[in-house]
Design an enzyme around this catalytic site. Structure first.
Site, mmCIF file in Angstrom:
data_model
loop_
_atom_site.group_PDB
_atom_site.id
_atom_site.type_symbol
_atom_site.label_atom_id
_atom_site.label_comp_id
_atom_site.label_asym_id
_atom_site.label_seq_id
_atom_site.Cartn_x
_atom_site.Cartn_y
_atom_site.Cartn_z
ATOM 1 N N ASN A 120 153.234 -40.807 -7.962
ATOM 2 C CA ASN A 120 152.043 -41.034 -8.680
ATOM 3 C C ASN A 120 151.367 -40.230 -9.430
ATOM 4 O O ASN A 120 150.897 -39.144 -9.196
ATOM 5 C CB ASN A 120 150.850 -41.669 -7.549
ATOM 6 C CG ASN A 120 149.768 -42.440 -8.095
ATOM 7 O OD1 ASN A 120 149.425 -42.616 -9.350
ATOM 8 N ND2 ASN A 120 149.103 -43.052 -7.315
ATOM 9 N N TRP A 178 148.225 -40.126 -10.442
ATOM 10 C CA TRP A 178 147.132 -39.741 -10.132
ATOM 11 C C TRP A 178 147.031 -38.442 -9.210
ATOM 12 O O TRP A 178 146.196 -37.773 -9.140
ATOM 13 C CB TRP A 178 146.359 -40.989 -9.299
ATOM 14 C CG TRP A 178 145.006 -40.887 -8.686
ATOM 15 C CD1 TRP A 178 143.949 -41.408 -9.674
ATOM 16 C CD2 TRP A 178 144.520 -40.141 -7.921
ATOM 17 N NE1 TRP A 178 142.812 -40.801 -8.958
ATOM 18 C CE2 TRP A 178 143.045 -40.185 -7.978
ATOM 19 C CE3 TRP A 178 145.150 -39.553 -6.627
ATOM 20 C CZ2 TRP A 178 142.358 -39.542 -6.912
ATOM 21 C CZ3 TRP A 178 144.333 -38.818 -5.692
ATOM 22 C CH2 TRP A 178 142.788 -38.821 -5.998
ATOM 23 N N HIS A 219 142.080 -50.921 -13.601
ATOM 24 C CA HIS A 219 143.250 -51.406 -13.744
ATOM 25 C C HIS A 219 143.339 -52.909 -14.446
ATOM 26 O O HIS A 219 143.734 -53.967 -14.031
ATOM 27 C CB HIS A 219 143.908 -51.628 -12.420
ATOM 28 C CG HIS A 219 144.076 -50.630 -11.892
ATOM 29 N ND1 HIS A 219 144.496 -49.920 -10.482
ATOM 30 C CD2 HIS A 219 143.985 -49.231 -12.111
ATOM 31 C CE1 HIS A 219 144.782 -49.039 -10.201
ATOM 32 N NE2 HIS A 219 144.547 -48.252 -11.161
ATOM 33 N N TYR A 244 136.986 -47.915 -7.342
ATOM 34 C CA TYR A 244 137.012 -46.991 -8.549
ATOM 35 C C TYR A 244 135.532 -46.922 -9.197
ATOM 36 O O TYR A 244 135.191 -45.841 -9.727
ATOM 37 C CB TYR A 244 137.838 -47.355 -9.661
ATOM 38 C CG TYR A 244 139.365 -47.454 -9.463
ATOM 39 C CD1 TYR A 244 139.982 -46.114 -9.727
ATOM 40 C CD2 TYR A 244 139.912 -48.544 -8.926
ATOM 41 C CE1 TYR A 244 141.318 -46.032 -9.221
ATOM 42 C CE2 TYR A 244 141.391 -48.237 -8.508
ATOM 43 C CZ TYR A 244 142.201 -46.958 -8.747
ATOM 44 O OH TYR A 244 143.368 -46.797 -8.523
ATOM 45 N N ARG A 270 142.123 -52.458 -3.010
ATOM 46 C CA ARG A 270 142.918 -52.107 -1.908
ATOM 47 C C ARG A 270 142.294 -51.132 -1.045
ATOM 48 O O ARG A 270 143.004 -50.777 -0.010
ATOM 49 C CB ARG A 270 144.293 -51.396 -2.618
ATOM 50 C CG ARG A 270 144.408 -50.152 -3.349
ATOM 51 C CD ARG A 270 145.674 -50.020 -4.209
ATOM 52 N NE ARG A 270 145.753 -48.540 -4.421
ATOM 53 C CZ ARG A 270 145.166 -48.119 -5.584
ATOM 54 N NH1 ARG A 270 144.605 -48.837 -6.655
ATOM 55 N NH2 ARG A 270 145.574 -46.741 -5.858
ATOM 56 N N ARG A 275 142.574 -49.246 3.676
ATOM 57 C CA ARG A 275 142.552 -47.825 4.245
ATOM 58 C C ARG A 275 141.637 -47.595 5.358
ATOM 59 O O ARG A 275 140.381 -47.807 5.237
ATOM 60 C CB ARG A 275 142.238 -46.851 2.835
ATOM 61 C CG ARG A 275 143.095 -47.017 1.974
ATOM 62 C CD ARG A 275 142.729 -46.194 0.629
ATOM 63 N NE ARG A 275 143.453 -46.303 -0.556
ATOM 64 C CZ ARG A 275 143.272 -45.679 -1.844
ATOM 65 N NH1 ARG A 275 142.205 -44.858 -1.921
ATOM 66 N NH2 ARG A 275 143.989 -45.941 -2.751
ATOM 67 N N ASP A 331 118.046 -69.907 2.886
ATOM 68 C CA ASP A 331 118.596 -69.720 4.388
ATOM 69 C C ASP A 331 120.098 -70.571 4.623
ATOM 70 O O ASP A 331 120.449 -70.718 5.478
ATOM 71 C CB ASP A 331 117.852 -69.508 5.439
ATOM 72 C CG ASP A 331 116.661 -68.693 5.413
ATOM 73 O OD1 ASP A 331 117.288 -67.478 4.700
ATOM 74 O OD2 ASP A 331 115.616 -68.798 5.724
#
Length: 804
Positions: A160, A162, A281, A290, A344, A348, A555
């Site tokens: 990657n 990144w 993206h 991001y 995504r 994690r 409500d």
């Protein structure tokens, strides 16, 4: 430090002189080299290194007797102890025994992050590691090992980009700032050559040198800026400052400009929009991923460059105020960031919602000095509210030292906290809606021909198939609901609110897919918590099709579906799928308690109302058959994330309610009222006298009417009529009578129409005020409203009428 080369006159350079003069008195220090300017403030590398060092460590003069400060210092020491485990520069295969891969680039980044964590403890007074000479030597040897064996001009990148250009570079820069005085000239030169080898330009990234956009551009600018400070390069700081606005380009890649602008529209579409949406993206909603990282790193850059020759003076910097107000505040729910905009990262384990909110709060705390006056007071009020309302995760007990010191100053301000957010907010540029009431918040996730359904790259977020198929996430006083192993354990084929075909697709199936349908969005009445929202569902990989609406009326949320059809498979609409705080939480069905045993499953006939303790009520004005299930669900994080997940099993209790539309349904539908946090008694009362009635449920229009005031809310899928309201095509409309006043809000959720025409069969109405592009003409039965929706991208237009 040379302030940099003049590159012609731009809007930035015109403003820069005045800004520098105004800031000159703040910290008058000498220049390290280059052309001297009497008014230049902090332009020497040592002072800028000190600023970044303070950002990492909290700076000198910390009161170590203060319990909060002492606890933070202890956390830093513990984190360093954990990170240093296994650190061995004598190893041949890897600096750490669990980070030996030469095919997974995150092993490189994680190695540098651990070194930076240990270096932080070495640099912070009060830790057990502070100033330790043996640890210093171990850290220097560790950096040498990484430069010799993994990271530098002689090493070919893998996996990657990144990790090479951003992740590793950020961490190595931080370690270099922390260890600067003991690095030595040769080692510092190697560090700088390595970082510049991968990240030489704040405008470009990846091996093929693509234009960097959105969060990636700010990350890369941060890498270049800190390394420029390490190298004493004023020219590179000029490039960083200008990269934030794409001064050298067309403006299409400006980080600070809204993407609605004509120049920005020429770019990738990544970044912030004026409605608060954030895309990365290309077409993924990403405020909580991001977006928060962009805000975080921009706040750090502004802190570094403030009061220098490189101060950011772009007028578009003012847009950051709207980023916070429209792009973050409505998406935070008592310390949690709504999962529909976290991409995504929901998969994690280290980035669950409250952790993401911490990053947002830290960024806004840093931004306060950059926006004096009314904005600073508003940000102060926001920060105080955000910190106070998150009783699940104490911000002051988890944040870094510099943010702790700054946040406590904010909390000591006389400015009062904002108070709980009560609002209905739609983000038409990313097909999301948020509904906030005093006792709950609710997020709706859709997608369309304009927006991707979900992201699963790098072997992450493997089971997010239905994240945008009408998912409805309810945020209550159970603040840890989505942060305690929800995403690995929830049934991903039965996310709440969605309409799906039963079964589990393959991992990552259909990710990064737009719909073939254009209709997604809604309308909202300004200044209220009243909104209409909907989507045309065309499922990926199957013939499933349906029309879904949510009418958020204070409500009560009226949920309407029609036209649910599929050529094969069993279609289901998920009423609720709740991770239970109390595994034995009572489920009442028509007033009768259902069994609380794990494993209970039943067909529930003639359901008029249901209530889940601690969650709220569900009213079915048209009695329905539901399926109910209680289960303990066991899974591992690795099942949804091969990159960062662990193999440790986790188990959580769930209660699921759904409506089975049968096999290969044709034209099925649903209608229920969701009453979050309502009591069982209130739910029972509403089942006898529903506060909202169904007006229309067809493939032409969904509409409901609130009984208390006669409000009419409608989603038109095409030309159609809902009692006194007709539309000439797709539209979302609310009509609210209040005494002699009638308020109309409308939009084009397809974002394709040049105009929307409504006929309202109410006589004797005259215009009080009208939004831009709205005209009103009389008809035989009432009025005709014509609204110009060209280039509005789904935004709501408003009209106020008065009865004579």
């Amino acid at each position: 430090m040379n302030p940099g080369t003049t590159r012609g006159t731009t809007r930035r350079t015109v403003l820069a002189g005045a800004a520098a003069l105004g800031a000159a008195a703040a910290l008058p220090l000498t220049l390290a080299s280059g052309t001297a300017h009497a008014a230049d403030p902090v332009d020497d590398a040592a002072s800028l290194r000190t600023r970044w060092h303070t950002l990492l460590t909290g700076g000198p003069g910390l009161d170590l007797t203060d319990p909060r400060i002492a606890a933070a210092v202890t956390r830093i020491g513990k984190a360093a102890t954990t990170s240093a485990k296994g650190l061995d520069p004598s190893r041949a295969d890897g600096l750490f025994p669990d980070l030996t891969s030469t095919t997974l680039s995150n092993h490189v980044t994680t190695s540098f992050k651990r070194l930076a964590t240990v270096a932080t403890a070495w640099a912070v007074p009060g830790t057990a590691q502070y100033g330790d000479s043996a640890l210093r030597d171990l850290l220097l040897a560790g950096i040498d090992w990484m430069l010799t064996n993994r990271y530098g001009p002689e090493h070919t990148r893998f996996d990657n980009d990144w990790d090479w250009e951003i992740g590793s570079a950020l961490a190595l820069n931080d370690a270099a700032v922390l260890l600067y005085d003991v690095l030595g000239t040769e080692r510092l030169g190697r560090i700088n050559a390595a970082v510049r080898g991968y990240t030489p330009d704040p405008n470009l990234w990846r091996a093929d040198r693509q234009i960097a956009t959105g969060a990636n551009r700010v990350w890369i600018s941060t890498v270049v800026a800190v390394n420029a400070v390490l190298r004493d390069s004023g020219d590179d700081l000029v490039r960083v400052r200008d990269a934030l606005s794409d001064v050298e380009g067309s403006g299409a890649n400006s980080v600070l400009a809204f993407n609605d602008t004509s120049a920005a529209s020429e770019g990738t579409g990544e970044g912030f929009y004026s409605d608060g949406s954030f895309l990365q993206h290309y077409k993924h909603p990403y405020n909580g991923g991001y977006g928060k990282e962009l805000l975080n790193n921009l706040s750090r850059l502004l802190n570094l460059l403030a009061g220098t020759s490189w101060t950011v003076t772009d007028p578009d910097l003012d847009n950051v105020r709207l980023w916070v107000d429209e792009g973050f505040d409505p998406l935070l729910a008592r310390g949690d960031v709504m999962a529909s905009v976290c991409g995504r990262e929901i998969a994690r384990p280290s980035k669950q919602g409250h952790v993401s909110a911490q990053t947002v709060i830290e960024a806004v705390v840093r931004l306060i000095p950059s926006f004096p006056g009314e904005t600073a007071e508003r940000f102060t009020a926001l920060v105080k509210q955000w910190i106070a309302e998150d009783t699940y995760r104490d911000f002051l007990a988890v944040t870094d030292l510099a943010s702790l010191v700054a946040a406590r100053n904010v909390l000591a301000s006389p400015v009062p906290a904002r108070g709980p957010l009560v609002a209905h907010k739609q983000h038409p540029r990313m097909d999301k809606a948020a509904h906030h009431r005093p006792s709950f918040a609710l997020g709706i996730s859709a997608y369309s021909s304009r927006i991707y359904n979900y992201e699963s790259i790098q072997n992450e977020n493997l089971h997010a198939w239905h994240l945008s198929d009408g998912m409805v996430l309810l945020y209550t006083d159970d603040l840890g609901h989505y942060s305690e192993d929800y995403w690995p354990t929830v049934d991903p084929a039965r996310l709440p609110g969605t309409t799906v075909l039963a079964g589990r697709p393959a991992d990552a199936a259909g990710q990064r897919t737009t719909s073939t349908a254009d209709w997604a969005g809604g309308a909202a009445l300004p200044g209220t918590t009243l909104g209409a929202y909907g989507m045309e569902l065309r499922a990926f990989g199957s013939s499933l099709h349906g029309l879904k609406s949510w009418f958020c009326l204070d409500d009560v949320i009226a949920c309407v579906g029609s036209g649910i059809s599929a050529d094969a498979g069993t279609a289901e609409t998920i009423v609720e799928n709740r991770k239970l705080r109390d595994p034995a939480a009572a489920l009442l069905v028509n007033g009768q308690a259902a069994p609380a045993d794990t494993g209970w499953s039943a067909r529930l006939d003639q359901v008029r109302w249901a209530h889940v303790a601690g969650t709220g009520g569900y009213v079915f004005p048209e009695p329905v058959t539901l399926r109910g299930l209680r289960e303990d669900r066991t899974a591992t994080w690795r099942e949804i994330n091969l990159k960062y997940g662990t193999d440790t099993p986790v188990t959580r209790p769930y209660l699921t309610l759904w409506q089975d539309h049968g096999t290969a349904p044709q034209g099925a539908g649903y209608f229920w009222l969701q009453a979050p946090m309502a009591s069982a008694e209130r739910t029972k009362q509403w089942s006898a006298a529903p506060p909202v009635k169904l007006v229309a449920r067809s493939t032409a229009v969904h509409a409901v009417r609130r009984c208390a005031d006669g409000l009419l809310a409608a989603n038109f899928w095409g030309a159609g009529t809902a009692q006194e309201l007709s539309a000439d095509g797709p539209a979302s409309v609310l009509v609210r009578p209040e005494g002699k006043t009638v308020t109309v809000s409308l939009s084009d959720p397809t974002q394709l129409r040049s105009s929307v025409v409504l006929d309202l069969a109410r006589r004797n109405l005259s215009v009080v005020s009208a939004g831009p592009g709205i005209t009103v003409a009389p008809t035989g039965t009432g009025i005709r409203i014509t609204a110009d929706t060209t280039e509005l991208h789904g935004a709501t237009l408003d009209l106020t009428l008065k009865r004579s």
